[in-house]
Design a protein around this motif. Structure first.
Motif, PDB file in Angstrom:
ATOM      1  N   GLU A  96      25.915 -40.862  45.105  1.00 31.86           N
ATOM      2  CA  GLU A  96      25.946 -40.569  44.356  1.00 31.86           C
ATOM      3  C   GLU A  96      25.566 -41.493  43.644  1.00 31.86           C
ATOM      4  N   ARG A  97      24.708 -41.481  43.606  1.00 32.61           N
ATOM      5  CA  ARG A  97      23.445 -42.533  42.559  1.00 32.61           C
ATOM      6  C   ARG A  97      24.751 -43.198  41.691  1.00 32.61           C
ATOM      7  N   ALA A  98      24.246 -44.723  41.799  1.00 34.35           N
ATOM      8  CA  ALA A  98      25.280 -45.238  40.756  1.00 34.35           C
ATOM      9  C   ALA A  98      24.875 -46.871  40.117  1.00 34.35           C
ATOM     10  N   GLY A  99      25.441 -47.247  38.702  1.00 39.49           N
ATOM     11  CA  GLY A  99      24.489 -48.223  37.902  1.00 39.49           C
ATOM     12  C   GLY A  99      24.338 -49.323  38.632  1.00 39.49           C
ATOM     13  N   VAL A 100      23.535 -50.683  38.788  1.00 36.77           N
ATOM     14  CA  VAL A 100      23.462 -51.826  39.624  1.00 36.77           C
ATOM     15  C   VAL A 100      23.134 -53.291  38.336  1.00 36.77           C
ATOM     16  N   ALA A 156      27.196 -54.677  37.596  1.00 35.80           N
ATOM     17  CA  ALA A 156      28.397 -54.159  38.905  1.00 35.80           C
ATOM     18  C   ALA A 156      29.313 -54.547  39.370  1.00 35.80           C
ATOM     19  N   ASP A 157      30.577 -54.680  39.554  1.00 32.68           N
ATOM     20  CA  ASP A 157      31.594 -55.598  39.734  1.00 32.68           C
ATOM     21  C   ASP A 157      30.842 -56.068  41.376  1.00 32.68           C
ATOM     22  N   SER A 158      30.350 -54.938  42.205  1.00 34.55           N
ATOM     23  CA  SER A 158      29.745 -55.484  43.480  1.00 34.55           C
ATOM     24  C   SER A 158      28.622 -56.442  43.637  1.00 34.55           C
ATOM     25  N   VAL A 159      28.183 -56.824  42.190  1.00 35.10           N
ATOM     26  CA  VAL A 159      26.389 -57.310  42.461  1.00 35.10           C
ATOM     27  C   VAL A 159      26.342 -58.414  41.485  1.00 35.10           C
ATOM     28  N   LYS A 160      28.077 -58.519  41.099  1.00 33.18           N
ATOM     29  CA  LYS A 160      27.800 -59.924  40.135  1.00 33.18           C
ATOM     30  C   LYS A 160      27.662 -61.403  40.692  1.00 33.18           C
ATOM     31  N   ALA A 168      20.518 -60.373  40.137  1.00 31.26           N
ATOM     32  CA  ALA A 168      19.971 -60.625  38.695  1.00 31.26           C
ATOM     33  C   ALA A 168      18.972 -59.965  38.354  1.00 31.26           C
ATOM     34  N   VAL A 169      18.808 -59.618  36.445  1.00 23.69           N
ATOM     35  CA  VAL A 169      18.367 -58.638  35.888  1.00 23.69           C
ATOM     36  C   VAL A 169      17.367 -59.417  35.419  1.00 23.69           C
ATOM     37  N   SER A 170      15.866 -59.084  35.286  1.00 21.72           N
ATOM     38  CA  SER A 170      15.571 -59.388  34.218  1.00 21.72           C
ATOM     39  C   SER A 170      13.917 -59.132  33.302  1.00 21.72           C
ATOM     40  N   ARG A 171      13.898 -59.095  32.781  1.00 18.44           N
ATOM     41  CA  ARG A 171      11.807 -58.015  32.030  1.00 18.44           C
ATOM     42  C   ARG A 171      11.491 -59.005  31.431  1.00 18.44           C
ATOM     43  N   GLN A 192      16.593 -59.267  40.768  1.00 22.23           N
ATOM     44  CA  GLN A 192      16.469 -60.836  42.005  1.00 22.23           C
ATOM     45  C   GLN A 192      17.174 -60.416  43.220  1.00 22.23           C
ATOM     46  N   MET A 193      17.823 -60.520  44.214  1.00 19.41           N
ATOM     47  CA  MET A 193      18.641 -59.829  44.531  1.00 19.41           C
ATOM     48  C   MET A 193      19.433 -61.427  45.536  1.00 19.41           C
ATOM     49  N   GLN A 194      20.306 -61.585  45.739  1.00 17.01           N
ATOM     50  CA  GLN A 194      20.861 -62.327  46.729  1.00 17.01           C
ATOM     51  C   GLN A 194      21.379 -62.609  47.909  1.00 17.01           C
ATOM     52  N   SER A 195      21.988 -63.387  48.958  1.00 15.70           N
ATOM     53  CA  SER A 195      23.608 -63.152  49.398  1.00 15.70           C
ATOM     54  C   SER A 195      23.089 -61.843  49.717  1.00 15.70           C
TER      55      SER A 195
END
Length: 126
Positions: free
Chosen positions: A44-48, A61-65, A69-72, A82-85
């Motif tokens: 299912e689609r899940a919030g990030v 979400a705990d899985s990406v903490k 990093a989200v920014s606007r 921004q997704m790392q590791s």
């Protein structure tokens, strides 16, 4: 008519980085919150992550903490992720979502958002 257009997806090896963008148009300045969701095959689609446009407060979400990093950028009406590791389990289609309605619905609930992008694919290989 509000439109959200994602970009920046692609293929990367585990441990790599990517930055997703979501360009908003047609009334974007009225958003109360924006978010990134993802959907992996068979899941299912899940919030990030999400950001409240007034306060700038972010949630993950705990899985990406610690990795994402989200920014606007309000001047550009663009949302970033921004997704790392990156890990193979991050492989999914990533969607941008936005809400023009104030509500107490949890940020990770799809029902909170009334506008969605078409998605961008992220594939992480081991």
């Amino acid at each position: 008519q509000v439109q959200l257009v994602e970009s920046g997806g692609g293929s990367v090896q585990a441990g790599g980085s990517l930055r997703l963008s979501c360009a908003a148009s047609g009334g974007a300045k009225s958003f109360y919150s924006m978010a990134w969701f993802r959907q992996a095959p068979g899941k299912e689609r899940a919030g990030v992550a999400s950001v409240f446009t007034n306060s700038g407060a972010t949630t993950y979400a705990d899985s990406v903490k610690g990795r994402f990093a989200v920014s606007r950028d309000s001047a550009k009406n663009t949302l970033y992720l921004q997704m790392q590791s990156l890990k193979p389990e991050d492989t999914a289609t990533y969607y941008c979502a936005a809400s023009t309605v104030q509500s107490v619905v949890n940020w990770s609930s799809e029902s909170k958002y009334n506008y969605w992008g078409q998605g961008t694919q992220v594939t992480v290989s081991s």
